[in-house]
Design a protein around this motif. Structure first.
Motif, PDB file in Angstrom:
ATOM      1  N   SER A  94       0.527  -1.355  -0.481  1.00  0.00           N
ATOM      2  CA  SER A  94      -0.182  -0.046  -0.143  1.00  0.00           C
ATOM      3  C   SER A  94       0.739   1.413  -0.110  1.00  0.00           C
ATOM      4  O   SER A  94       1.953   0.600   0.504  1.00  0.00           O
ATOM      5  N   HIS A  95       0.175   2.924  -0.126  1.00  0.00           N
ATOM      6  CA  HIS A  95       0.890   3.401   0.073  1.00  0.00           C
ATOM      7  C   HIS A  95       1.740   4.047   1.017  1.00  0.00           C
ATOM      8  O   HIS A  95       3.150   4.085   1.657  1.00  0.00           O
ATOM      9  N   ALA A  96       0.881   3.420   2.337  1.00  0.00           N
ATOM     10  CA  ALA A  96       1.140   3.357   3.551  1.00  0.00           C
ATOM     11  C   ALA A  96       2.727   2.595   4.310  1.00  0.00           C
ATOM     12  O   ALA A  96       3.710   3.151   4.729  1.00  0.00           O
ATOM     13  N   ALA A 105       8.312  -1.294  -7.566  1.00  0.00           N
ATOM     14  CA  ALA A 105       7.123  -1.584  -8.365  1.00  0.00           C
ATOM     15  C   ALA A 105       5.516  -0.532  -8.068  1.00  0.00           C
ATOM     16  O   ALA A 105       4.608  -0.025  -8.678  1.00  0.00           O
ATOM     17  N   HIS A 106       5.977  -0.016  -6.089  1.00  0.00           N
ATOM     18  CA  HIS A 106       5.065   0.778  -5.949  1.00  0.00           C
ATOM     19  C   HIS A 106       5.698   2.060  -6.577  1.00  0.00           C
ATOM     20  O   HIS A 106       4.448   2.491  -7.104  1.00  0.00           O
ATOM     21  N   LEU A 107       6.212   2.657  -7.145  1.00  0.00           N
ATOM     22  CA  LEU A 107       7.151   3.479  -7.172  1.00  0.00           C
ATOM     23  C   LEU A 107       6.226   3.791  -8.969  1.00  0.00           C
ATOM     24  O   LEU A 107       6.369   5.229  -9.087  1.00  0.00           O
ATOM     25  N   SER A 114       3.877   2.664 -10.034  1.00  0.00           N
ATOM     26  CA  SER A 114       2.383   3.775  -9.966  1.00  0.00           C
ATOM     27  C   SER A 114       2.098   4.837  -9.006  1.00  0.00           C
ATOM     28  O   SER A 114       0.898   5.505  -9.588  1.00  0.00           O
ATOM     29  N   CYS A 115       2.832   5.540  -7.919  1.00  0.00           N
ATOM     30  CA  CYS A 115       2.929   6.510  -7.347  1.00  0.00           C
ATOM     31  C   CYS A 115       3.314   7.431  -7.553  1.00  0.00           C
ATOM     32  O   CYS A 115       4.689   7.847  -6.873  1.00  0.00           O
ATOM     33  N   PRO A 116       3.306   8.356  -8.025  1.00  0.00           N
ATOM     34  CA  PRO A 116       4.688   9.565  -8.548  1.00  0.00           C
ATOM     35  C   PRO A 116       4.492  10.525  -7.139  1.00  0.00           C
ATOM     36  O   PRO A 116       5.700  10.903  -6.880  1.00  0.00           O
ATOM     37  N   ALA A 117       3.714  10.748  -5.659  1.00  0.00           N
ATOM     38  CA  ALA A 117       4.416  10.859  -4.836  1.00  0.00           C
ATOM     39  C   ALA A 117       5.845  10.701  -4.310  1.00  0.00           C
ATOM     40  O   ALA A 117       6.555  10.561  -3.666  1.00  0.00           O
ATOM     41  N   CYS A 118       5.533   9.505  -4.361  1.00  0.00           N
ATOM     42  CA  CYS A 118       6.586   8.015  -3.588  1.00  0.00           C
ATOM     43  C   CYS A 118       7.954   8.517  -4.377  1.00  0.00           C
ATOM     44  O   CYS A 118       8.386   9.027  -3.809  1.00  0.00           O
ATOM     45  N   ARG A 119       7.392   7.676  -5.948  1.00  0.00           N
ATOM     46  CA  ARG A 119       8.771   8.438  -6.893  1.00  0.00           C
ATOM     47  C   ARG A 119       9.273   9.689  -6.090  1.00  0.00           C
ATOM     48  O   ARG A 119      10.340   9.938  -6.090  1.00  0.00           O
TER      49      ARG A 119
HETATM   50 ZN   LIG Z   1       3.330   5.835  -2.603  1.00  0.00          ZN
END
Ligand SMILES: [Zn+2]
Lengths: 193, 262
Positions: B6-8, B32-34, B36-41
């Motif tokens: 999850s994002h968290a 894998a999460h990065l 699809s998640c611009p914030a985490c990237r």
């Molecule tokens: Zn994220």
């Protein structure tokens, strides 16, 4: 590109994409020292660090499109590559054994950091101050992870602390550093030529 | 570790991830999460920049190591097959495919100088040729960009993109020719010359972001560049920038174009 020495880093990478060896040489002149120093800090001075440095720049030559200027400076990109490779090397078993044999020999020659002049004294001072201002636990966790090449689990074992705690300390410390450096005007953007 | 993060869960790992301090399976899950998640990237990019600052050392690049790097580049530019196909000897019996190839070869000089119309016809007529990609890259490096561009234009696998003037969509100011391996050319450039100290810069829209694909110079006619392969970029733009180029475009596009599937 007329003169690599006056080109911006992204322009250098574009020229590298067009097989310009002078552009790669210039990228090496600008960033090879930092790459080599980081690899040496993780692996110890010697052939392993040389190999990592060589691989990083040959990889830039072969696949310059992997550098995305929108995601950070060229130096950050190269150091990220170098760190990942050095850590892979550290975590490989044979390398670990060789290093253990060597450790005793090289402990006496520590002082590696001292013999290198800071690239920019003002920046180096800001970084030193920011790192010194970190809570002790955060600073140790970051140093063991980044310069020791340890996973956060290994760091937790070394420090005798819970894994979850170490994990969050690393992130909290890094974010704190970022905020502090930004306040002092030290930002990723300033890395660009 | 099984399943997607999850994002968290992913964000808790970002600090350690940015320092290469996670286990291999965690690294895979975070990566894998990065995707699809611009914030985490974005956070990883920033934390890596901080790490790079920590690594800051003033040492000069060791000159003797450059000799090793330079030697390791080899004599061929990147992506070249070490064994390019050999030409059939003169007067020997040649297969239809080989004949075809030599026909293209003979035409090259003419094509390089030829008008757009003739090139457009060739692009339709020429059949698939073996080992073309390596030859093209080698040509670009050794024989000059125009010849390589001409050959690329004759490649049936090439994608073509017409760049049109912004505000005048029926005025084509350049064409892009993109080969499956990512070798690409701007051809038939017809943009107005920029004053000294300025350059055109080519951008590709990738994952919603403008990525610099290269500098085109003050008055581009034929320019080589490279893109990721397979091509994630469907839209291109050209801006006018200070010489040396910029990381982020400083002016609105003067020309733009999109890949059209045929
Ligand atoms: Zn994220």
């Amino acid at each position: 590109m007329t003169d690599p020495r006056t080109a911006s880093d992204p322009a250098l990478v574009v020229a590298i994409g067009r097989f310009s060896e002078p552009a790669l040489a210039e990228a090496y002149r600008r960033h090879g020292g930092a790459v080599h120093a980081l690899a040496s800090r993780l692996l110890g001075p010697g052939t392993e660090a040389d190999d990592v440095t060589q691989e990083v720049f040959i990889d830039l030559w072969r696949r310059p499109e992997r550098y995305d200027p929108a995601r950070g400076s060229l130096r950050t990109f190269l150091l990220t590559m170098a760190h990942a490779r050095a850590v892979d090397q550290l975590r490989s078993e044979t390398a670990r054994r060789q290093r253990e044999e060597r450790t005793a020999r090289e402990t006496a020659t520590a002082g590696y950091d001292i013999e290198h002049q800071a690239w920019d004294l003002a920046v180096a001072e800001q970084v030193r101050v920011a790192v010194a201002a970190l809570p002790e636990e955060e600073r140790r966790a970051i140093e063991l992870a980044y310069f020791g090449g340890h996973t956060y689990r290994e760091v937790a074992a070394i420090l005798g602390q819970p894994e979850g705690t170490v994990k969050s300390r690393i992130r909290a410390g890094m974010r704190r550093l970022r905020a502090k450096l930004e306040r002092h005007g030290v930002e990723p953007a300033w890395v660009e030529h | 570790m099984g399943g997607a993060l999850s994002h968290a869960e992913a964000s808790e790992l970002l600090g350690a991830y940015a320092l290469d301090a996670v286990e291999a399976d965690e690294a895979t899950a975070v990566a894998a999460h990065l995707a699809s998640c611009p914030a985490c990237r974005n956070e990883v990019d920033q934390l890596r920049a901080v790490a790079a600052v920590l690594a800051w050392e003033g040492a000069d690049a060791p000159p003797e190591l450059w000799d090793r790097i330079s030697a390791g580049l080899g004599t061929e530019p990147p992506g070249i097959s070490p064994n390019p196909p050999r030409l059939a000897p003169l007067g020997a019996r040649v297969s239809p495919a080989q004949r075809h190839r030599s026909w293209v070869r003979r035409s090259l000089g003419a094509i390089a100088a030829a008008a757009a119309v003739a090139i457009g016809v060739l692009a339709v007529q020429v059949g698939t040729l073996d080992h073309r990609v390596g030859q093209l890259s080698a040509l670009a490096a050794h024989q000059g960009v125009p010849a390589a561009a001409a050959q690329a234009m004759a490649d049936p696998r090439a994608e073509r993109v017409a760049l049109t003037a912004v505000g005048a969509p029926d005025r084509t100011v350049a064409d892009l020719v993109i080969l499956p391996d990512g070798t690409a050319f701007l051809v038939e450039g017809n943009l107005p010359a920029l004053p000294p100290g300025r350059t055109y810069q080519l951008w590709g829209m990738e994952h919603g972001q403008a990525v610099s694909l290269g500098l085109l110079g003050r008055q581009p006619r034929v320019v080589a560049f490279a893109v990721h392969s397979p091509l994630p970029i469907r839209a291109f733009a050209v801006t006018a920038e200070p010489a040396g180029g910029v990381v982020v475009a400083t002016s609105p596009p003067v020309a733009e174009g999109q890949v059209v599937r045929t």
